[in-house]
Design an enzyme around this catalytic site. Structure first.
Site, PDB file in Angstrom:
ATOM      1  N   GLY A 158      66.833  44.658  66.627  1.00 14.01           N
ATOM      2  CA  GLY A 158      65.671  45.533  66.846  1.00 14.01           C
ATOM      3  C   GLY A 158      64.775  44.948  67.911  1.00 14.01           C
ATOM      4  O   GLY A 158      64.736  43.729  68.119  1.00 14.01           O
TER       5      GLY A 158
ATOM      6  N   LYS B 280      55.668  56.735  50.988  1.00 11.28           N
ATOM      7  CA  LYS B 280      56.279  56.745  52.330  1.00 11.28           C
ATOM      8  C   LYS B 280      56.394  58.185  52.784  1.00 11.28           C
ATOM      9  O   LYS B 280      56.484  59.099  51.952  1.00 11.28           O
ATOM     10  CB  LYS B 280      57.680  56.123  52.275  1.00 11.28           C
ATOM     11  CG  LYS B 280      58.156  55.625  53.602  1.00 11.28           C
ATOM     12  CD  LYS B 280      57.510  54.291  53.901  1.00 11.28           C
ATOM     13  CE  LYS B 280      58.035  53.639  55.146  1.00 11.28           C
ATOM     14  NZ  LYS B 280      57.721  52.199  55.129  1.00 11.28           N
TER      15      LYS B 280
ATOM     16  N   GLY C 102      61.559  46.764  68.361  1.00  7.92           N
ATOM     17  CA  GLY C 102      60.359  47.592  68.180  1.00  7.92           C
ATOM     18  C   GLY C 102      59.169  46.689  67.891  1.00  7.92           C
ATOM     19  O   GLY C 102      59.191  45.481  68.168  1.00  7.92           O
ATOM     20  N   ASN C 103      58.136  47.271  67.317  1.00  4.16           N
ATOM     21  CA  ASN C 103      56.885  46.541  67.092  1.00  4.16           C
ATOM     22  C   ASN C 103      57.075  45.270  66.263  1.00  4.16           C
ATOM     23  O   ASN C 103      56.548  44.211  66.599  1.00  4.16           O
ATOM     24  CB  ASN C 103      55.891  47.490  66.414  1.00  4.16           C
ATOM     25  CG  ASN C 103      54.563  46.826  66.183  1.00  4.16           C
ATOM     26  OD1 ASN C 103      53.977  46.254  67.094  1.00  4.16           O
ATOM     27  ND2 ASN C 103      54.097  46.857  64.947  1.00  4.16           N
TER      28      ASN C 103
HETATM   29  N1  GLU Z   1      55.132  50.890  57.551  1.00  9.56           N
HETATM   30  C1  GLU Z   1      54.780  49.550  57.174  1.00  9.56           C
HETATM   31  C2  GLU Z   1      55.653  49.059  56.034  1.00  9.56           C
HETATM   32  O1  GLU Z   1      56.752  49.499  55.825  1.00  9.56           O
HETATM   33  C3  GLU Z   1      53.300  49.414  56.898  1.00  9.56           C
HETATM   34  C4  GLU Z   1      52.764  50.313  55.834  1.00  9.56           C
HETATM   35  C5  GLU Z   1      51.256  50.356  55.775  1.00  9.56           C
HETATM   36  O2  GLU Z   1      50.611  49.674  56.549  1.00  9.56           O
HETATM   37  O3  GLU Z   1      50.754  51.116  54.937  1.00  9.56           O
HETATM   38  O4  GLU Z   1      55.310  48.142  55.342  1.00  9.56           O
END
Ligand code: GLU
Length: 428
Positions: free
Chosen positions: A219, A107, A221-222
């Protein structure tokens, strides 16, 4: 006595430790998996539009790559901390393992508030982030993606910088790209749709029909927007949505008991999913305090904002009507609240399963990028449904067989797979 502030990484470590105990993992495996393999913290200097220089802090944490290259989004958030990024990186490892895709967990985050940054300033942050870490990321090492307050455009700026540094076209460096430039159809919808695929399966287990249920969502958002869209297509009614109002610097819950109209709310939302309260009132929505989403008379709660939103302080506000909670966000239920929810026998679809649709579609995007052959949207979403549904069934079968809660069953599957990969490689 002052209560200790919530720390996501401590929560992630405690969750892992409890499963490690259940699985009887030895000390070496526990030490390896209880901490990230690698972590980077760096400064990103940016020349702002007014000519001044502002230095932003960036993080990238690679938790584990035994099952494949690290994978995980990059968040832009003013309250980002290294510990939050560590927790989210660990959760990514489990998430990829539970849906059985050949990827590890990572992350990233930048401490910034994109609400107050121009496009150009955001582009410089994206490019600066990549310049600091270009040697330690890449298609075979660590592949980023969008997350809170980052979009396809941010991914494209990062890709462009990475490709300029490496003097090659390397679309496998990043996922969540715009569809016209190597992105996958359906990636935008994937996380929210994935949440609803798991809701559909859970409703079957609970003997409920979607059209007889109501939901309240935290939320906008997306993730939340696409979850609301598919849940409504299935016949469900969303009666409340809670989100941030940038102008008032406060969260509100917008309620319409006969059901919210998604298109109408999208029409008055900003690009981060913040809704203007006066416009919402003009459209006939009741404006309630931010936390009111939690205390609605509904069958389904979908926390799809940030971590630790349901805590010991507010968990009692969940009504008896609630049968199901689907964690669209990562870590939205704190540990004490989780224990209280278990007591009440509410069916929880845990984050690592419920919101794994995003990373699953990112994996499809990598596959398509590598082949340079792109699938139709229906094909992507069909494959996503198959992956999410089979992961749900595996977790729920184990939960029933061993009398476990869904979260524990998901963890048992994920942690066993990752521990096995570490052992097979001879790491532990
Ligand atoms: N940010 C998204 C998650 O928390 C997607 C991560 C990704 O596609 O690598 O799962």
């Amino acid at each position: 006595m002052q209560t200790k502030p919530f720390n996501s990484f401590e929560m992630a470590q405690a969750q892992f430790e409890s499963v490690a105990g259940q699985l009887g993992l030895d000390a070496g495996v526990r030490q390896l998996l209880g901490w990230p393999l690698r972590e980077y913290s760096f400064a990103i200097p940016v020349r702002m539009d007014d000519g001044s220089v502002q230095v932003f802090r960036g993080y990238r944490v690679q938790h584990n790559d035994a099952r494949g290259p690290c994978k995980g989004g990059i968040r832009f958030h003013p309250m980002e901390t290294l510990d939050t990024v560590r927790a989210l990186a660990m959760w990514m490892t489990w998430k990829c393992a539970v849906v059985d895709i050949p990827l590890g967990g990572a992350k990233g985050g930048v401490v910034c508030d994109p609400h107050n940054l121009t496009e150009w300033e955001q582009e410089q942050i994206c490019r600066g982030f990549v310049r600091q870490i270009a040697g330690n990321m890449g298609p075979t090492q660590d592949v980023p993606a969008p997350d809170v307050m980052t979009s396809a455009q941010h991914m494209l700026w990062m890709l462009d910088e990475f490709e300029s540094i490496h003097r090659a076209r390397l679309p496998g460096f990043i996922t969540g790209k715009p569809v016209e430039l190597g992105g996958s159809m359906g990636r935008r919808e994937a996380t929210g749709y994935g949440v609803v695929f798991t809701i559909r399966e859970a409703l079957k287990e609970l003997g409920l029909r979607a059209q007889d249920t109501r939901a309240s969502v935290q939320g906008f958002g997306n993730v939340a927007q696409h979850a609301i869209s598919l849940y409504r297509q299935m016949g469900g009614t969303v009666i409340a949505v809670s989100c941030w109002d940038q102008e008032d610097q406060v969260a509100y819950t917008f309620r319409k008991k006969e059901g919210i109209d998604l298109e109408e709310l999208l029409g008055i939302a900003d690009r981060f999913g913040g809704i203007d309260d006066s416009k919402a009132r003009d459209l006939g929505y009741e404006t309630l305090p931010g936390e009111a989403w939690l205390e609605q008379e509904v069958e389904i709660l979908i926390p799809a904002a940030l971590e630790n939103q349901v805590s010991a302080e507010n968990v009692d506000r969940i009504r008896d009507s609630v049968k199901l909670i689907a964690e669209g966000a990562n870590g939205p239920i704190g540990p004490k609240a989780d224990a209280a929810i278990k007591e009440r026998d509410i069916f929880v679809i845990p984050d690592l399963l419920a919101n794994a649709g995003g990373v699953t579609c990112s994996y499809f995007e990598q596959v398509q990028s590598n082949m340079n052959y792109f699938w139709e949207k229906d094909e992507v979403l069909g494959k996503l449904d198959v992956k999410m549904t089979s992961a749900f069934i595996a977790v729920s079968d184990l939960a029933k067989r061993d009398n476990l809660h869904m979260r524990d069953a998901a963890y048992v599957i994920a942690v066993s797979r990752v521990a096995q990969a570490c052992r097979d490689r001879g790491w532990v």
